[in-house]
Design a protein around this motif. Structure first.
Motif, PDB file in Angstrom:
ATOM      1  N   LEU A  50       0.831  -1.212   0.000  1.00 47.28           N
ATOM      2  CA  LEU A  50       0.000   0.000   0.000  1.00 47.28           C
ATOM      3  C   LEU A  50       0.862   1.258   0.000  1.00 47.28           C
ATOM      4  N   SER A  51       2.053   1.176   0.636  1.00 48.75           N
ATOM      5  CA  SER A  51       2.896   2.368   0.762  1.00 48.75           C
ATOM      6  C   SER A  51       3.949   2.463  -0.352  1.00 48.75           C
ATOM      7  N   ARG A  52       3.825   1.599  -1.368  1.00 49.32           N
ATOM      8  CA  ARG A  52       4.690   1.656  -2.545  1.00 49.32           C
ATOM      9  C   ARG A  52       6.132   1.242  -2.239  1.00 49.32           C
ATOM     10  N   LEU A  53       6.318   0.452  -1.199  1.00 52.04           N
ATOM     11  CA  LEU A  53       7.648  -0.080  -0.898  1.00 52.04           C
ATOM     12  C   LEU A  53       7.860  -1.436  -1.552  1.00 52.04           C
ATOM     13  N   LEU A  54       6.762  -2.090  -1.899  1.00 53.06           N
ATOM     14  CA  LEU A  54       6.838  -3.420  -2.510  1.00 53.06           C
ATOM     15  C   LEU A  54       5.964  -3.413  -3.758  1.00 53.06           C
ATOM     16  N   ARG A  55       6.599  -3.701  -4.897  1.00 52.29           N
ATOM     17  CA  ARG A  55       5.834  -3.690  -6.149  1.00 52.29           C
ATOM     18  C   ARG A  55       5.085  -5.003  -6.291  1.00 52.29           C
ATOM     19  N   PRO A  56       3.769  -4.937  -6.502  1.00 49.48           N
ATOM     20  CA  PRO A  56       3.003  -6.188  -6.613  1.00 49.48           C
ATOM     21  C   PRO A  56       3.296  -6.921  -7.920  1.00 49.48           C
ATOM     22  N   LEU A  57       3.109  -8.234  -7.900  1.00 43.40           N
ATOM     23  CA  LEU A  57       3.237  -9.040  -9.120  1.00 43.40           C
ATOM     24  C   LEU A  57       2.040  -8.785 -10.031  1.00 43.40           C
ATOM     25  N   ALA A  58       0.900  -8.534  -9.401  1.00 45.57           N
ATOM     26  CA  ALA A  58      -0.329  -8.268 -10.167  1.00 45.57           C
ATOM     27  C   ALA A  58      -1.236  -7.411  -9.302  1.00 45.57           C
ATOM     28  N   GLY A  59      -2.209  -6.769  -9.971  1.00 43.78           N
ATOM     29  CA  GLY A  59      -3.144  -5.922  -9.236  1.00 43.78           C
ATOM     30  C   GLY A  59      -2.608  -4.500  -9.092  1.00 43.78           C
ATOM     31  N   THR A  60      -3.432  -3.646  -8.480  1.00 39.95           N
ATOM     32  CA  THR A  60      -3.063  -2.234  -8.374  1.00 39.95           C
ATOM     33  C   THR A  60      -3.346  -1.714  -6.974  1.00 39.95           C
ATOM     34  N   VAL A  61      -2.566  -0.694  -6.606  1.00 40.84           N
ATOM     35  CA  VAL A  61      -2.859   0.126  -5.437  1.00 40.84           C
ATOM     36  C   VAL A  61      -3.074   1.537  -5.953  1.00 40.84           C
ATOM     37  N   THR A  62      -4.237   2.103  -5.661  1.00 43.52           N
ATOM     38  CA  THR A  62      -4.532   3.449  -6.156  1.00 43.52           C
ATOM     39  C   THR A  62      -4.758   4.407  -4.998  1.00 43.52           C
ATOM     40  N   LEU A  63      -4.288   5.634  -5.186  1.00 44.01           N
ATOM     41  CA  LEU A  63      -4.493   6.718  -4.237  1.00 44.01           C
ATOM     42  C   LEU A  63      -5.358   7.751  -4.937  1.00 44.01           C
ATOM     43  N   GLU A  64      -6.586   7.915  -4.439  1.00 43.72           N
ATOM     44  CA  GLU A  64      -7.571   8.794  -5.077  1.00 43.72           C
ATOM     45  C   GLU A  64      -7.637   8.530  -6.579  1.00 43.72           C
ATOM     46  N   GLY A  65      -7.660   7.242  -6.916  1.00 40.25           N
ATOM     47  CA  GLY A  65      -7.847   6.819  -8.299  1.00 40.25           C
ATOM     48  C   GLY A  65      -6.582   6.720  -9.126  1.00 40.25           C
ATOM     49  N   GLU A  66      -5.450   7.172  -8.595  1.00 38.21           N
ATOM     50  CA  GLU A  66      -4.203   7.176  -9.355  1.00 38.21           C
ATOM     51  C   GLU A  66      -3.296   6.048  -8.855  1.00 38.21           C
ATOM     52  N   ASP A  67      -2.746   5.282  -9.796  1.00 41.64           N
ATOM     53  CA  ASP A  67      -1.833   4.190  -9.427  1.00 41.64           C
ATOM     54  C   ASP A  67      -0.644   4.768  -8.656  1.00 41.64           C
ATOM     55  N   VAL A  68      -0.365   4.214  -7.458  1.00 45.20           N
ATOM     56  CA  VAL A  68       0.722   4.785  -6.645  1.00 45.20           C
ATOM     57  C   VAL A  68       2.068   4.679  -7.341  1.00 45.20           C
ATOM     58  N   TRP A  69       2.210   3.710  -8.248  1.00 43.89           N
ATOM     59  CA  TRP A  69       3.493   3.573  -8.963  1.00 43.89           C
ATOM     60  C   TRP A  69       3.638   4.622 -10.051  1.00 43.89           C
ATOM     61  N   HIS A  70       2.593   5.403 -10.292  1.00 41.70           N
ATOM     62  CA  HIS A  70       2.680   6.531 -11.231  1.00 41.70           C
ATOM     63  C   HIS A  70       2.910   7.851 -10.501  1.00 41.70           C
ATOM     64  N   ILE A  71       2.954   7.798  -9.175  1.00 40.90           N
ATOM     65  CA  ILE A  71       3.184   9.008  -8.376  1.00 40.90           C
ATOM     66  C   ILE A  71       4.640   8.987  -7.917  1.00 40.90           C
ATOM     67  N   ARG A  72       5.320  10.107  -8.059  1.00 40.97           N
ATOM     68  CA  ARG A  72       6.724  10.146  -7.637  1.00 40.97           C
ATOM     69  C   ARG A  72       6.817  10.039  -6.114  1.00 40.97           C
ATOM     70  N   PRO A  73       7.936   9.515  -5.591  1.00 39.07           N
ATOM     71  CA  PRO A  73       8.031   9.243  -4.146  1.00 39.07           C
ATOM     72  C   PRO A  73       7.774  10.459  -3.257  1.00 39.07           C
ATOM     73  N   ARG A  74       8.302  11.627  -3.621  1.00 38.05           N
ATOM     74  CA  ARG A  74       8.122  12.759  -2.707  1.00 38.05           C
ATOM     75  C   ARG A  74       6.684  13.260  -2.644  1.00 38.05           C
ATOM     76  N   PRO A  75       6.023  13.457  -3.783  1.00 39.23           N
ATOM     77  CA  PRO A  75       4.596  13.832  -3.709  1.00 39.23           C
ATOM     78  C   PRO A  75       3.754  12.776  -2.986  1.00 39.23           C
ATOM     79  N   LEU A  76       4.102  11.489  -3.175  1.00 43.29           N
ATOM     80  CA  LEU A  76       3.368  10.433  -2.474  1.00 43.29           C
ATOM     81  C   LEU A  76       3.565  10.571  -0.963  1.00 43.29           C
ATOM     82  N   ALA A  77       4.812  10.869  -0.547  1.00 42.51           N
ATOM     83  CA  ALA A  77       5.128  10.958   0.884  1.00 42.51           C
ATOM     84  C   ALA A  77       4.490  12.175   1.552  1.00 42.51           C
ATOM     85  N   ARG A  78       4.023  13.136   0.748  1.00 44.06           N
ATOM     86  CA  ARG A  78       3.284  14.264   1.340  1.00 44.06           C
ATOM     87  C   ARG A  78       1.841  13.857   1.649  1.00 44.06           C
ATOM     88  N   ARG A  79       1.394  12.759   1.059  1.00 44.91           N
ATOM     89  CA  ARG A  79       0.000  12.328   1.225  1.00 44.91           C
ATOM     90  C   ARG A  79      -0.125  11.067   2.049  1.00 44.91           C
TER      91      ARG A  79
END
Length: 264
Positions: A50-79
């Motif tokens: 959920l916190s983007r420290l482990l990349r899943p083999l399948a499936g998605t984790v989304t933050l307000e609809g956006e895939d967390v792996w598409h969010i850069r680490p610093r903007p993610l860490a502000r949220r």
């Protein structure tokens, strides 16, 4: 109410061993969601995914609809902030260590400004660390270090807070304080708080909803009353339990069969 953080079809492995298999989960603003389940059920792995420290083999984790792996680490860490079970302790004072939580806002090199200092001060106050602010974190007890890790996460001022076994190694006073803080952050400040807990009765007292994990899947998701049934817990943990009601708040109390409920 919209989901802030959601997992869909999550599959994760550690060192090639499957840990999560098709996990779906959603977290809402203003709620405490407790993750419970036997050892090895995948609770910490789920938090890491959920916190983007482990990349899943399948499936998605989304933050307000956006895939967390598409969010850069610093903007993610502000949220979103994770307070892990353990963290590397550097020879810093408590205040300096908690100040590291401001890095997503300031970068690593800029000195802290007034807003940063206020955030650090608030985090120290909320975790009862003001008296220890000048102490070296490497010299603290395990329980004190747990509070420092939590304070660093709070200093990030996230909207989503992930807490991995935050009451482990804490005495009763601070267990109560941390669980109370988790509830206030959700109910008063509107944060989404996801918390892994070993103790089912602690989880029942703090959680608005709980997810029961076992064998890499979510077996049940609902209110403590819906999830903490004698049948479900006995089956999942492979030990006979009884469930009664807490005399003060009516929350479910789980006891091993043959134990007196008041032993907890």
């Amino acid at each position: 109410m919209s989901d802030v953080l959601a997992a869909e079809g999550l599959r994760c492995a550690l060192a090639g061993r499957p840990v999560l298999d098709g996990v779906a989960l959603h977290v809402r603003p203003g709620e405490v969601l407790a993750l419970i389940g036997p050892n090895g059920a995948g609770k910490t792995t789920l938090l890491r995914a959920l916190s983007r420290l482990l990349r899943p083999l399948a499936g998605t984790v989304t933050l307000e609809g956006e895939d967390v792996w598409h969010i850069r680490p610093r903007p993610l860490a502000r949220r979103l902030a994770l307070a892990p079970q353990g963290a590397e302790m550097w020879p810093l004072t408590v205040e300096q260590f908690v100040g590291l939580g401001r890095a997503p806002h300031r970068g690593w090199l800029l000195p802290l400004n007034d807003e940063d200092h206020q955030a650090v001060q608030a985090a120290l106050e909320r975790t009862g660390l003001i008296p220890l602010r000048e102490r070296q974190v490497t010299e603290l007890s395990g329980g004190e270090q747990r509070r420092v890790i939590l304070a660093r996460a709070l200093a990030q001022q996230p909207r989503i807070l992930l807490l991995d076994e935050p009451t482990a190694a804490l005495d009763l006073k601070y267990q109560a304080a941390i669980l109370g803080l988790a509830r206030r952050l959700a109910h008063d400040d509107g944060l989404s708080v996801v918390i892994t807990l070993h103790d089912l009765n602690q989880a029942a007292g703090v959680a608005d909803r709980m997810a029961l994990l076992a064998h890499g899947r979510v077996l049940a998701l609902g209110t403590p009353n819906e999830v903490l049934t004698a049948e479900l817990i006995s089956t999942t943990y492979e030990v006979p339990v009884v469930v009664c009601r807490h005399p003060l708040d009516g929350s479910p109390l789980v006891s091993l069969v043959g134990e007196h409920p008041h032993m907890h």
